[in-house]
Design a protein around this motif. Sequence first.
Motif, short mmCIF file in Angstrom:
data_model
loop_
_atom_site.label_atom_id
_atom_site.label_comp_id
_atom_site.label_asym_id
_atom_site.label_seq_id
_atom_site.Cartn_x
_atom_site.Cartn_y
_atom_site.Cartn_z
N SER A 53 33.10 -12.12 -18.46
CA SER A 53 32.75 -12.22 -17.05
C SER A 53 32.06 -13.55 -16.81
O SER A 53 31.64 -14.21 -17.76
CB SER A 53 31.81 -11.06 -16.67
N ASP A 54 31.92 -13.95 -15.56
CA ASP A 54 31.15 -15.16 -15.27
C ASP A 54 29.70 -14.82 -14.95
O ASP A 54 28.88 -15.69 -14.71
CB ASP A 54 31.78 -15.99 -14.14
N SER A 55 29.37 -13.50 -14.99
CA SER A 55 28.01 -13.06 -14.69
C SER A 55 27.69 -11.79 -15.48
O SER A 55 28.50 -10.87 -15.54
CB SER A 55 27.88 -12.79 -13.19
N PHE A 56 26.49 -11.75 -16.09
CA PHE A 56 26.04 -10.60 -16.86
C PHE A 56 24.66 -10.17 -16.36
O PHE A 56 23.94 -10.95 -15.75
CB PHE A 56 25.96 -10.94 -18.35
N LYS A 57 24.27 -8.93 -16.67
CA LYS A 57 22.98 -8.38 -16.24
C LYS A 57 21.88 -8.79 -17.21
O LYS A 57 22.04 -8.69 -18.43
CB LYS A 57 23.06 -6.86 -16.16
N ALA A 58 20.75 -9.25 -16.66
CA ALA A 58 19.61 -9.67 -17.48
C ALA A 58 19.11 -8.51 -18.33
O ALA A 58 19.11 -7.35 -17.91
CB ALA A 58 18.48 -10.18 -16.58
N GLY A 59 18.68 -8.83 -19.53
CA GLY A 59 18.15 -7.83 -20.45
C GLY A 59 19.21 -7.13 -21.26
O GLY A 59 18.91 -6.33 -22.14
N GLY A 60 20.45 -7.42 -21.00
CA GLY A 60 21.54 -6.80 -21.73
C GLY A 60 22.31 -7.81 -22.55
O GLY A 60 22.02 -9.00 -22.52
N PRO A 61 23.30 -7.33 -23.27
CA PRO A 61 24.12 -8.23 -24.08
C PRO A 61 25.15 -8.95 -23.22
O PRO A 61 25.36 -8.59 -22.05
CB PRO A 61 24.81 -7.28 -25.06
N ILE A 62 25.76 -9.95 -23.78
CA ILE A 62 26.90 -10.61 -23.14
C ILE A 62 28.12 -10.36 -24.02
O ILE A 62 27.99 -10.11 -25.22
CB ILE A 62 26.67 -12.12 -22.95
N SER A 63 29.28 -10.40 -23.43
CA SER A 63 30.51 -10.20 -24.17
C SER A 63 31.28 -11.52 -24.16
O SER A 63 31.71 -11.98 -23.10
CB SER A 63 31.33 -9.09 -23.52
N MET A 64 31.44 -12.09 -25.35
CA MET A 64 32.07 -13.39 -25.49
C MET A 64 32.84 -13.40 -26.82
O MET A 64 32.43 -12.77 -27.78
CB MET A 64 30.97 -14.47 -25.49
N TYR A 65 33.96 -14.13 -26.85
CA TYR A 65 34.72 -14.21 -28.08
C TYR A 65 35.37 -15.59 -28.23
O TYR A 65 35.49 -16.34 -27.26
CB TYR A 65 35.80 -13.12 -28.15
N ALA A 66 35.79 -15.89 -29.46
CA ALA A 66 36.52 -17.10 -29.78
C ALA A 66 37.83 -16.69 -30.45
O ALA A 66 37.89 -15.66 -31.13
CB ALA A 66 35.72 -18.00 -30.71
#
Length: 185
Positions: A53-66
């Motif tokens: 996503s281009d936006s995530f909720k503070a205090g939580g994880p982010i989802s990112m991959y390569a």
Amino acid sequence: MKKREILLLMAITGLLAACGTAEQPGAAPDDWEAKPFAETNEGDFIYRLAAESDSFKAGGPISMYAELEYTGERDSIDIYHAASPFYFHLHEKTRDFEVPYPMNEPLITTTLIKGEPLREQYRGSGGYAQEDPEAYQEFVQGVMNGRFPEGFYEVDGSANFYTGNPEADKTDYDIHAAIRFKVVE
């Protein structure tokens, strides 16, 4: 005495003004724009870096991959790398905090099949020295624990590996791509 009081007042005013100009979390840098996907071609390889996503909720994880995909003429190719060929270097823009991506460096061989991307999910990163400022230590601890603080993040991702025989036809690769996303309340 009057002159001394004026100089003291000017010094205090200057310090307060300097404190008030620091960017606060949530204040977007002037040139900031979300960019959750990037792709780079180099030789027979495509490197992709993406946030879900281009936006995530503070205090939580982010989802990112390569991802790394082989596109050459052969059916497969061996690549040689550290514990992973992928690095995720984080930079939170408003605080100007950089988060390192340390990695063990054994020599590992991975076979890439033509047209089948190798994918790795971001699992957290970080590290700091005891001498680092407390605010930085707290920030990095949050990132390391998957609790991303509010802010504007840029990730300089890379795939670092080599192909061929180190004694004869070794080719080094350090392929980069950058993405941006925000973390909001």
